[in-house]
Design a protein around this motif. Structure first.
Motif, PDB file in Angstrom:
ATOM      1  N   SER A 150       0.842  -1.192   0.000  1.00  0.00           N
ATOM      2  CA  SER A 150       0.000   0.000   0.000  1.00  0.00           C
ATOM      3  C   SER A 150       0.879   1.244   0.000  1.00  0.00           C
ATOM      4  N   ARG A 151       0.536   2.221  -0.850  1.00  0.00           N
ATOM      5  CA  ARG A 151       1.292   3.474  -0.942  1.00  0.00           C
ATOM      6  C   ARG A 151       0.337   4.646  -1.122  1.00  0.00           C
ATOM      7  N   GLU A 152       0.770   5.816  -0.632  1.00  0.00           N
ATOM      8  CA  GLU A 152      -0.020   7.037  -0.757  1.00  0.00           C
ATOM      9  C   GLU A 152       0.744   8.065  -1.586  1.00  0.00           C
ATOM     10  N   PHE A 153      -0.021   8.846  -2.382  1.00  0.00           N
ATOM     11  CA  PHE A 153       0.572   9.854  -3.249  1.00  0.00           C
ATOM     12  C   PHE A 153      -0.247  11.146  -3.168  1.00  0.00           C
ATOM     13  N   ASP A 154       0.436  12.255  -3.283  1.00  0.00           N
ATOM     14  CA  ASP A 154      -0.219  13.556  -3.359  1.00  0.00           C
ATOM     15  C   ASP A 154      -0.350  14.032  -4.793  1.00  0.00           C
ATOM     16  N   SER A 155       0.390  13.399  -5.693  1.00  0.00           N
ATOM     17  CA  SER A 155       0.384  13.799  -7.099  1.00  0.00           C
ATOM     18  C   SER A 155      -0.140  12.651  -7.951  1.00  0.00           C
ATOM     19  N   VAL A 156      -1.015  12.970  -8.886  1.00  0.00           N
ATOM     20  CA  VAL A 156      -1.565  11.943  -9.768  1.00  0.00           C
ATOM     21  C   VAL A 156      -0.496  11.420 -10.721  1.00  0.00           C
ATOM     22  N   GLU A 157       0.475  12.273 -11.080  1.00  0.00           N
ATOM     23  CA  GLU A 157       1.547  11.826 -11.970  1.00  0.00           C
ATOM     24  C   GLU A 157       2.387  10.748 -11.289  1.00  0.00           C
ATOM     25  N   GLU A 158       2.704  10.943 -10.004  1.00  0.00           N
ATOM     26  CA  GLU A 158       3.474   9.929  -9.282  1.00  0.00           C
ATOM     27  C   GLU A 158       2.678   8.636  -9.144  1.00  0.00           C
ATOM     28  N   ALA A 159       1.379   8.765  -8.927  1.00  0.00           N
ATOM     29  CA  ALA A 159       0.552   7.570  -8.777  1.00  0.00           C
ATOM     30  C   ALA A 159       0.486   6.777 -10.076  1.00  0.00           C
ATOM     31  N   LEU A 160       0.356   7.456 -11.192  1.00  0.00           N
ATOM     32  CA  LEU A 160       0.287   6.755 -12.472  1.00  0.00           C
ATOM     33  C   LEU A 160       1.633   6.156 -12.866  1.00  0.00           C
ATOM     34  N   ALA A 161       2.694   6.773 -12.402  1.00  0.00           N
ATOM     35  CA  ALA A 161       4.030   6.251 -12.718  1.00  0.00           C
ATOM     36  C   ALA A 161       4.448   5.110 -11.796  1.00  0.00           C
ATOM     37  N   CYS A 162       3.676   4.838 -10.775  1.00  0.00           N
ATOM     38  CA  CYS A 162       4.027   3.787  -9.816  1.00  0.00           C
ATOM     39  C   CYS A 162       3.969   2.418 -10.497  1.00  0.00           C
ATOM     40  N   PRO A 163       5.064   1.682 -10.512  1.00  0.00           N
ATOM     41  CA  PRO A 163       5.070   0.382 -11.200  1.00  0.00           C
ATOM     42  C   PRO A 163       4.316  -0.674 -10.403  1.00  0.00           C
ATOM     43  N   ARG A 164       3.827  -1.665 -11.101  1.00  0.00           N
ATOM     44  CA  ARG A 164       3.156  -2.779 -10.448  1.00  0.00           C
ATOM     45  C   ARG A 164       4.018  -4.026 -10.654  1.00  0.00           C
ATOM     46  N   HIS A 165       4.444  -4.627  -9.558  1.00  0.00           N
ATOM     47  CA  HIS A 165       5.329  -5.783  -9.633  1.00  0.00           C
ATOM     48  C   HIS A 165       4.569  -7.023 -10.085  1.00  0.00           C
ATOM     49  N   GLU A 166       5.290  -8.003 -10.536  1.00  0.00           N
ATOM     50  CA  GLU A 166       4.716  -9.196 -11.157  1.00  0.00           C
ATOM     51  C   GLU A 166       3.776  -9.977 -10.230  1.00  0.00           C
ATOM     52  N   PRO A 167       4.101 -10.198  -8.937  1.00  0.00           N
ATOM     53  CA  PRO A 167       3.186 -10.997  -8.107  1.00  0.00           C
ATOM     54  C   PRO A 167       1.838 -10.317  -7.864  1.00  0.00           C
ATOM     55  N   HIS A 168       1.766  -9.007  -8.086  1.00  0.00           N
ATOM     56  CA  HIS A 168       0.519  -8.282  -7.827  1.00  0.00           C
ATOM     57  C   HIS A 168      -0.386  -8.354  -9.049  1.00  0.00           C
ATOM     58  N   HIS A 169      -1.514  -9.016  -8.913  1.00  0.00           N
ATOM     59  CA  HIS A 169      -2.409  -9.132 -10.061  1.00  0.00           C
ATOM     60  C   HIS A 169      -3.655  -8.250  -9.932  1.00  0.00           C
ATOM     61  N   VAL A 170      -3.769  -7.494  -8.830  1.00  0.00           N
ATOM     62  CA  VAL A 170      -4.899  -6.571  -8.655  1.00  0.00           C
ATOM     63  C   VAL A 170      -4.372  -5.249  -8.123  1.00  0.00           C
ATOM     64  N   ARG A 171      -4.904  -4.153  -8.659  1.00  0.00           N
ATOM     65  CA  ARG A 171      -4.550  -2.810  -8.184  1.00  0.00           C
ATOM     66  C   ARG A 171      -5.829  -2.053  -7.849  1.00  0.00           C
ATOM     67  N   TRP A 172      -5.838  -1.512  -6.630  1.00  0.00           N
ATOM     68  CA  TRP A 172      -6.965  -0.681  -6.183  1.00  0.00           C
ATOM     69  C   TRP A 172      -6.462   0.741  -6.013  1.00  0.00           C
ATOM     70  N   ILE A 173      -7.004   1.653  -6.830  1.00  0.00           N
ATOM     71  CA  ILE A 173      -6.669   3.075  -6.751  1.00  0.00           C
ATOM     72  C   ILE A 173      -7.843   3.791  -6.109  1.00  0.00           C
ATOM     73  N   ASN A 174      -7.614   4.363  -4.934  1.00  0.00           N
ATOM     74  CA  ASN A 174      -8.664   5.095  -4.235  1.00  0.00           C
ATOM     75  C   ASN A 174      -8.280   6.567  -4.157  1.00  0.00           C
ATOM     76  N   VAL A 175      -9.168   7.432  -4.621  1.00  0.00           N
ATOM     77  CA  VAL A 175      -8.920   8.871  -4.656  1.00  0.00           C
ATOM     78  C   VAL A 175      -9.886   9.548  -3.687  1.00  0.00           C
ATOM     79  N   ASP A 176      -9.336  10.227  -2.675  1.00  0.00           N
ATOM     80  CA  ASP A 176     -10.127  11.003  -1.726  1.00  0.00           C
ATOM     81  C   ASP A 176     -10.020  12.475  -2.097  1.00  0.00           C
ATOM     82  N   GLY A 177     -11.137  13.058  -2.520  1.00  0.00           N
ATOM     83  CA  GLY A 177     -11.138  14.446  -2.967  1.00  0.00           C
ATOM     84  C   GLY A 177     -11.355  14.524  -4.464  1.00  0.00           C
ATOM     85  N   LEU A 178     -12.334  15.294  -4.894  1.00  0.00           N
ATOM     86  CA  LEU A 178     -12.693  15.369  -6.312  1.00  0.00           C
ATOM     87  C   LEU A 178     -12.093  16.619  -6.948  1.00  0.00           C
TER      88      LEU A 178
END
Length: 400
Positions: A87-115
């Motif tokens: 689990s990781r937290e980001f303040d920037s959407v660019e950093e969140a989109l650039a976050c790599p997903r490692h091979e053992p992880h087959h599911v990603r949950w992106i939760n955005v608080d604040g519209l």
């Protein structure tokens, strides 16, 4: 057979234990309902007002007015697989989109608080989400709905939770892909804590299925969280019923009207969820595993139970309104009864006093030596006779 771990009932139980510390917790909450706590979250959290009729569709209108409102945003990315959870937290959407997903992880949950429009726009463009769907995320007055696209599903739901001493009605938008789930919330704070805790269990079903099971768990948590809240209304109505029977007052009536309004607003927010869950259960896009249809049907059952409870409490509130009117009417009748009896006692005395109080020169009884005491004897006798008559009739001195 459904395992306890795979249901959000523990959420309801935990919430129930927290909010039922005092039997009448909702009686203090209801005092603020009349101020509109069931309207969408305060406008200061919304990027801009709803577009005027005739405005071009899409998210561009919100992007144009983004500078008018500063919206805090927190992006949480949770990656998990059969062996690991990260689990990781980001303040920037660019950093969140650039976050790599490692091979053992087959599911990603992106939760955005604040519209924030720019954040919503970049995430939606990155995952190929239509601009009208992005507009639905920012328009927080949406009715709960379901839309199926070629590679993802859009579900808009309402999350109702107790915050402090008031209820909060928040829109949550979900985008379900095969291995990615994106959720947009209006602000920080939700009912998904138990789900996040269950994700830490390496032996749970989360590690077996893809994003469809995670989406089921979140939706089930939203629905099950309503049970303790509605039970709180039941407790509040029982207290209110005793209060109305004992001593009906204007405050009781105001609280009752606020409760009825609150339940009506909840019904408007919850009723469409039944249709959404039914469409998910019948969806043929392939994004929901056939084995999970039973789980989604269970959510549908819970939704129907919540709606049935809500309808029951609305009927109870209507019955309490009639009870209040009856209690007030009975109380008024008792007051009129007392006044009438008191008047009945004094009417014959007034008659006798009026006859002998006339200014005629010759009234034979006035010359009697004991006329004053006779007068009082007659008055007391008539009063006593009337009191005995009323008592025999059961109008005074007897409990019916």
């Amino acid at each position: 057979m459904k395992q306890p771990l795979d249901s959000a009932k523990e959420v309801a139980q935990a919430t129930s234990g927290a909010i039922f510390k005092t039997a009448g917790f909702l009686t203090s909450t209801i005092k603020g309902i009349g101020k509109g706590v069931f309207q969408p979250i305060a406008s200061s959290l919304t990027p801009t007002k709803t577009p005027e009729p005739g405005t071009a569709p899409g998210i561009e209108h919100y992007l144009k007015h983004e500078a008018d409102h500063e919206v805090p945003v927190r992006i949480t990315i949770l990656d998990y697989g059969p062996e690991k959870l990260e689990s990781r937290e980001f303040d920037s959407v660019e950093e969140a989109l650039a976050c790599p997903r490692h091979e053992p992880h087959h599911v990603r949950w992106i939760n955005v608080d604040g519209l924030k429009p720019s954040v919503v726009d970049k995430l939606c463009k990155h995952y190929g989400i239509h601009t009208l769907s992005a507009e639905d995320v920012l328009n927080t007055y949406q009715r709960p709905k379901f839309e199926a696209f070629e590679d993802h599903l859009l579900v808009v739901a309402r999350q109702i939770q107790l915050v402090g001493d008031q209820l909060k009605n928040e829109q949550i938008s979900f985008f379900l892909f095969e291995d990615v789930l994106i959720s947009f919330q209006e602000e920080v704070g939700d009912v998904f804590g138990p789900v996040r805790k269950r994700l830490e269990n390496p032996a749970g079903r989360f590690r077996t299925y893809k994003a469809d099971y995670l989406f089921y768990a979140l939706l089930d948590s939203i629905v099950d969280h309503l049970f303790p809240l509605l039970e709180g209304y039941g407790i509040a109505m029982e207290d209110l019923e005793m209060e109305i029977l004992k001593e009906p007052s204007t405050k009781s009536q105001q609280r009752l009207f606020a409760m009825k309004r609150d339940l009506s607003l909840q019904r408007r927010a919850l009723w469409p969820i039944r249709e959404v869950v039914d469409q998910l259960y019948r969806d043929e896009s392939g994004l929901i595993h056939p084995d999970l249809r039973t789980f989604y049907r269970d959510v549908q059952d819970h939704t129907m139970q919540v709606i049935d409870l809500l309808e029951t409490y609305r009927d109870t509130a209507s019955g309490l309104s009639d009870l209040y009117q009856s209690s007030v009417g009975n109380k008024m009748n008792e007051i009129m009864k007392v006044l009438t009896i008191m008047a009945s006692f004094f009417i014959p005395i007034t008659f006798v006093a009026g006859v002998y109080g006339m200014n005629f020169e010759y009234i034979p009884e006035l010359a009697w030596h004991y006329s004053y005491f006779v007068f009082w004897g007659i008055c007391l006798s008539m009063t006593g006779g009337l009191a005995f008559y009323f008592w025999r009739k059961g109008w005074i001195g007897k409990d019916k």
